[in-house]
Structure formats: structure tokens, C-alpha cells
Design a protein around this motif. Structure first.
Motif, PDB file in Angstrom:
ATOM      1  N   TYR A 165       0.828  -1.211   0.000  1.00  0.00           N
ATOM      2  CA  TYR A 165       0.000   0.000   0.000  1.00  0.00           C
ATOM      3  C   TYR A 165       0.862   1.261   0.000  1.00  0.00           C
ATOM      4  CZ  TYR A 165      -3.245   3.553   1.680  1.00  0.00           C
ATOM      5  OH  TYR A 165      -3.978   4.694   1.818  1.00  0.00           O
ATOM      6  N   ILE A 209       2.245   2.080  -3.461  1.00  0.00           N
ATOM      7  CA  ILE A 209       1.218   2.615  -4.359  1.00  0.00           C
ATOM      8  C   ILE A 209       0.935   4.079  -4.041  1.00  0.00           C
ATOM      9  CG2 ILE A 209      -1.197   2.434  -5.053  1.00  0.00           C
ATOM     10  CD1 ILE A 209      -0.994  -0.577  -4.577  1.00  0.00           C
ATOM     11  N   GLN A 210       0.813   4.381  -2.750  1.00  0.00           N
ATOM     12  CA  GLN A 210       0.551   5.766  -2.355  1.00  0.00           C
ATOM     13  C   GLN A 210       1.713   6.686  -2.727  1.00  0.00           C
ATOM     14  OE1 GLN A 210      -2.416   6.927  -1.143  1.00  0.00           O
ATOM     15  NE2 GLN A 210      -3.029   4.839  -1.682  1.00  0.00           N
ATOM     16  N   ILE A 268       3.819   6.266  -5.278  1.00  0.00           N
ATOM     17  CA  ILE A 268       3.823   6.449  -6.734  1.00  0.00           C
ATOM     18  C   ILE A 268       2.721   7.411  -7.163  1.00  0.00           C
ATOM     19  CG2 ILE A 268       3.463   5.277  -8.945  1.00  0.00           C
ATOM     20  CD1 ILE A 268       4.788   2.820  -7.741  1.00  0.00           C
ATOM     21  N   LYS A 269       1.595   7.416  -6.443  1.00  0.00           N
ATOM     22  CA  LYS A 269       0.468   8.271  -6.809  1.00  0.00           C
ATOM     23  C   LYS A 269       0.684   9.738  -6.447  1.00  0.00           C
ATOM     24  CE  LYS A 269      -3.316   4.902  -6.710  1.00  0.00           C
ATOM     25  NZ  LYS A 269      -4.595   4.536  -6.053  1.00  0.00           N
ATOM     26  N   ARG A 270       1.694  10.024  -5.669  1.00  0.00           N
ATOM     27  CA  ARG A 270       1.936  11.414  -5.284  1.00  0.00           C
ATOM     28  C   ARG A 270       2.269  12.253  -6.522  1.00  0.00           C
ATOM     29  NH1 ARG A 270       4.770  12.448   0.507  1.00  0.00           N
ATOM     30  NH2 ARG A 270       3.469  11.052   1.767  1.00  0.00           N
ATOM     31  N   PRO A 271       1.757  13.485  -6.590  1.00  0.00           N
ATOM     32  CA  PRO A 271       1.981  14.328  -7.780  1.00  0.00           C
ATOM     33  C   PRO A 271       3.452  14.521  -8.115  1.00  0.00           C
ATOM     34  CG  PRO A 271       0.269  15.281  -6.397  1.00  0.00           C
ATOM     35  CD  PRO A 271       0.851  14.145  -5.618  1.00  0.00           C
ATOM     36  N   THR A 328       5.950  12.541  -7.439  1.00  0.00           N
ATOM     37  CA  THR A 328       6.510  11.298  -7.979  1.00  0.00           C
ATOM     38  C   THR A 328       6.089  11.103  -9.427  1.00  0.00           C
ATOM     39  OG1 THR A 328       6.367  10.322  -5.767  1.00  0.00           O
ATOM     40  CG2 THR A 328       6.735   8.825  -7.613  1.00  0.00           C
ATOM     41  N   LEU A 329       4.819  11.360  -9.716  1.00  0.00           N
ATOM     42  CA  LEU A 329       4.333  11.239 -11.094  1.00  0.00           C
ATOM     43  C   LEU A 329       5.045  12.227 -12.017  1.00  0.00           C
ATOM     44  CD1 LEU A 329       0.492  10.856 -10.422  1.00  0.00           C
ATOM     45  CD2 LEU A 329       2.106   9.064 -11.094  1.00  0.00           C
ATOM     46  N   THR A 361       7.224   8.460   3.532  1.00  0.00           N
ATOM     47  CA  THR A 361       6.336   7.318   3.290  1.00  0.00           C
ATOM     48  C   THR A 361       6.870   6.035   3.902  1.00  0.00           C
ATOM     49  OG1 THR A 361       5.604   8.304   1.208  1.00  0.00           O
ATOM     50  CG2 THR A 361       5.188   5.954   1.510  1.00  0.00           C
TER      51      THR A 361
END
Length: 444
Positions: free
Chosen positions: A6, A9-10, A12-15, A17-18, A402
Motif C-alpha cells: 500500500y 502505491i501511495q 507512486i500516486k503522489r503528484p 513522484t508522477l 512514506t
């Protein structure tokens, strides 16, 4: 089967990181499509510094650079760059061509005049187009067309002058003096004229025809200029420089991995630092590819310097987080430590950028000569630092928030436990036994 927890995933979803992932992908695509533009010291070639007789305004400088670029392209040189350096110098970079082959072409003012009995019948401004040069034996001829106004002026001066010499000058030097044909002395305007001459050999005639054709086609320079210096690097030496830079980069990366591994010993910290460093390098290369920035030795040195600064910043952040032994309110502790680390990072980056800006300014003013050759170092260093503090460092901070803020069994505690074990090994047996006895007394 690989599973992703989890927290991953969280993260990677951070702005941020993207954004980093997107920039790395774009940079890789840019390098693959556009490639990297190597400087002369890597691909081989020459850099010619031209000095104008007087300082000129921007419009005149634009005219000078445009004429020089047109001349060199007309001369058959495709890989050429012409750029201004201040208000009185022009830098010409050519690859794969000996400088002596083009020095004469670019330093020639290109003032053309055709005179009949001392009267100017045609000037370079009257020429509208130039046809391909013709060489027969050791004779050469360059046909050209003139404007209607130029043809009428020539017809008026040439009328009744059949058999007279048409003296054609280039930069006040006589290059041809054919006799005026009767067909051009009847007072009727003709837009088709040619300049011709002879040389000692066919090769000399070919060279002369090419030179005359190039100068007539490009037009006259608005100011006089002279060659102020020539720097040349052979293709073989450039290849050696390129290999040396690649080896230096790999050794620098290896040194980073070794130092970080020795310091932290935990893959959960070593791998992110290395990945962040590689991401920063890829983005810098992508940026250079998109703006067509020349990667010369100075620029590569700046790239290595900025990467080293980035690793230092990550070590500062990591040490700040790991320095606190208190396990209570771990989340706030880590965030506070990261903020403190960023204060140090921003201050360091500001100092470095302030030190690099004067060097970059001198380079843009003086061009790629003398201290100006370090412009690539200054610009690449500044770009690398900015990419680091605004893109890669924040993502690394997100990683620590994280993955290092968890239960007492988290990775941060594991690292600290590892450090404690190392310290325990350094203690003597008597010291350890005494501490154990004291703990037993407290329990009783």
C-alpha cells in the motif's frame, strides 16, 4: 508474482513522484529522438573567433551572423554554428573541416564592384541571384543576375563602350577585367552578367570560382572583421575525450554507490539515493537534448558537479532524519527534520547559483574564449541544481516520509539498530556485562 504494498502505491500516486516519472520518460524520449549535441571538443572540429572592426548594434550583428551563416552553407559546410559574442565578436563553430579552408571565406568583407572607365556600373547590392560556377580547364566563370535597376544603370554607363575593360573588384582587389561585349554596349538593359578569370591550375580555378560564387551569393558584410583566434580539436582526440568522459561518469557513479553503501549499509536507503541520482542525470541530459545545448567537456564537468551536490543533499536529508533517537511522535519528527534539511539545501543551492551566475554571464558576453569557455560548466551546474531542489529532492523527501515513518520495526529503526549493533561490538565485554547487571537491578 511481484506484489506492491500500500505504501508503495501511495508513494507512486503522489503528484511529485508522477512528475518525476513523466520527466524521466520525456527525457529518455528526447535523447532517443533528438540525440545529444556534442561540443567540438567531443566530436572534433574548429572554433574561429572573429573580431569586428567596431562595436555594432543588434540589427547589424544579426546581418553579420546571417551573411556568415549563408556563406558557409554556400561553401558546402553543413555542420556549422554562427553566434554572436557581445557587440564586437562572432564565434564560428565548424565540425569536420580544417579551419584554414574557411578562414578566408568568413573574413572576406565581400564588397563587389564592377567599373567601366572608372565609373561604378554594378555593386553587390544590385545582384539578385548567382548561378553555379563553371570551370573549364584553368578558366572559371560565375554567371549572376542583377536587378532591373542595376541592369539599367549598367546599360547607361556601358553604352558606346564596346571593347572597354569591365574591371570587377572584390574588396577593392581586381579579380577580373573582361572586355565589354558589343551586345552589352548598345544601351539596352540586360540582367544576365558574368565574372570570369583564369588560374594556374584547374584545382586553383575551382577554388577561386567557389570563393567568388560564395561571396557574391552571400553579399557584403556591413563591417570589416578579422580572425582573432582559432581552436581546433581533431576527430580522434574528440573521440578520446568522449570515452574519457564516459569512464569518468561511470567511476563517479560507482564512487557514489560505494560511499553511500559504506555509510548506511541499508538497501532501503542506498537504492533510492542511486535511483534519484540517475533520474537527475537523465533529466539534465533530456533538457540539454531539447534545447540543443552543446555538451562539451566543461558542460559534462558541470553535470558531474551538480550530481555530486545532489548526493550531498540527499545525505544531509537522510542524516537529519536518522539523527533523532526519540521514537515518540515519529511522523512530526521526520517532517521537522526534513524541513530543517531543506533549509540547508536551499541555502547551499542559492550560494552555488550565485557563484555560477557571474561565470555564466562572462561566458555569454565574451563567448567561448578564455574564461568564457566555462559557460557550459556554469549553466549545466545551475540547471542541475535547480532540477534537484525542485524535482528530485522533494520526491526523495516523500520517500522518507512514506517508508521511514512506520512502526518501531520500520526501516529507519532497522538502520539505527544496525548502527547500535556496530557500536555494541566496539564495547568491551566488561562494559556490556556491567550494563546488563544494571538493567537487572532496575527490574528488581
Amino acid at each position: 508474482m511481484v506484489t506492491i504494498n500500500y505504501e508503495t502505491i501511495q508513494f507512486i500516486k503522489r503528484p511529485r513522484t508522477l512528475l518525476l516519472i513523466a520527466l524521466v520518460a520525456i527525457s529518455i524520449a528526447s535523447v532517443a529522438v533528438f540525440g545529444l549535441q556534442e561540443g567540438l571538443d567531443l566530436q572534433g572540429g574548429s572554433m574561429i573567433n572573429l573580431h569586428l572592426s567596431e562595436a555594432v548594434d543588434q540589427d547589424t550583428m544579426n546581418t553579420v551572423t546571417a551573411i556568415l551563416d549563408k556563406r558557409l552553407n554556400a561553401f558546402g559546410i553543413s555542420d556549422v554554428k554562427v553566434r554572436q559574442s557581445g557587440s564586437q565578436d562572432v564565434i564560428v563553430e565548424i565540425a569536420g573541416v580544417k579551419p584554414e579552408e574557411v578562414e578566408r571565406i568568413i573574413s572576406t568583407p565581400g564588397k563587389f564592384e564592377a567599373k567601366i572607365n572608372g565609373q561604378t556600373a554594378i555593386t553587390g547590392a544590385d545582384i539578385s541571384s548567382v548561378s553555379a560556377a563553371e570551370v573549364t580547364g584553368n578558366r572559371w566563370q560565375v554567371p549572376f543576375s542583377v536587378t532591373t535597376e542595376g541592369a539599367e544603370k549598367f546599360a547607361k554607363i556601358a553604352e558606346g563602350q564596346a571593347g572597354a575593360k569591365v574591371e570587377m573588384y572584390l574588396d577593392d582587389k581586381l579579380i577580373s577585367d573582361p572586355e565589354l561585349d558589343a551586345g552589352l554596349a548598345n544601351g539596352k538593359a540586360s540582367t544576365e552578367i558574368s565574372v570570369s578569370g583564369g588560374e594556374e591550375s584547374k584545382q586553383a580555378a575551382q577554388d577561386k570560382a567557389t570563393e567568388i560564387h560564395t561571396v557574391l551569393e552571400s553579399g557584403a558584410l556591413p563591417v570589416k572583421l578579422e580572425v582573432n583566434g582559432v581552436n581546433s580539436v581533431s576527430a580522434e582526440l574528440g573521440s578520446q575525450f568522449e570515452q574519457g568522459c564516459l569512464i569518468a561518469g561511470l567511476l563517479a557513479l560507482l564512487a557514489i554507490i560505494i560511499v553511500v553503501s559504506v555509510k548506511y549499509k541499508a538497501p532501503s536507503l542506498i537504492i533510492p539515493i542511486v535511483i534519484t541520482t540517475l533520474s537527475e542525470l537523465i533529466i539534465i541530459l533530456g533538457f540539454a537534448s531539447i534545447i540543443h545545448w552543446n555538451l562539451d567537456l566543461a558542460a559534462i564537468a558541470g553535470m558531474i558537479a551538480s550530481i555530486g551536490t545532489g548526493v550531498d543533499d540527499q545525505i544531509v536529508m537522510t542524516d537529519e532524519v536518522l539523527a533523532r533517537r526519540d521514537r515518540s511522535d515519529r511522523k512530526n519528527i521526520v517532517k521537522t527534520r526534513i524541513k530543517g534539511a531543506f533549509f540547508i539545501i536551499y541555502a547551499s543551492a542559492g550560494t552555488l547559483i550565485a557563484a555560477m551566475l557571474p561565470l555564466a554571464y562572462i561566458g555569454f558576453v565574451r563567448g567561448s574564449t578564455g574564461i568564457g569557455m566555462l559557460t557550459g560548466f556554469a549553466v549545466t551546474t545551475v540547471v542541475g541544481v535547480l532540477i534537484g531542489i525542485f524535482i528530485t529532492r522533494p520526491v526523495f523527501a516523500d520517500y522518507m516520509e512514506t517508508f521511514l515513518i512506520q512502526s518501531p520495526k520500520n526501516k529507519m529503526q532497522n538502520v539505527k539498530k544496525g548502527e547500535t549493533k556496530v557500536r555494541d561490538k566496539k564495547k568491551g565485554r566488561k562494559t556490556i556485562a556491567r550494563e546488563e547487571a544494571e538493567r537487572k537491578k532496575k527490574r528488581r
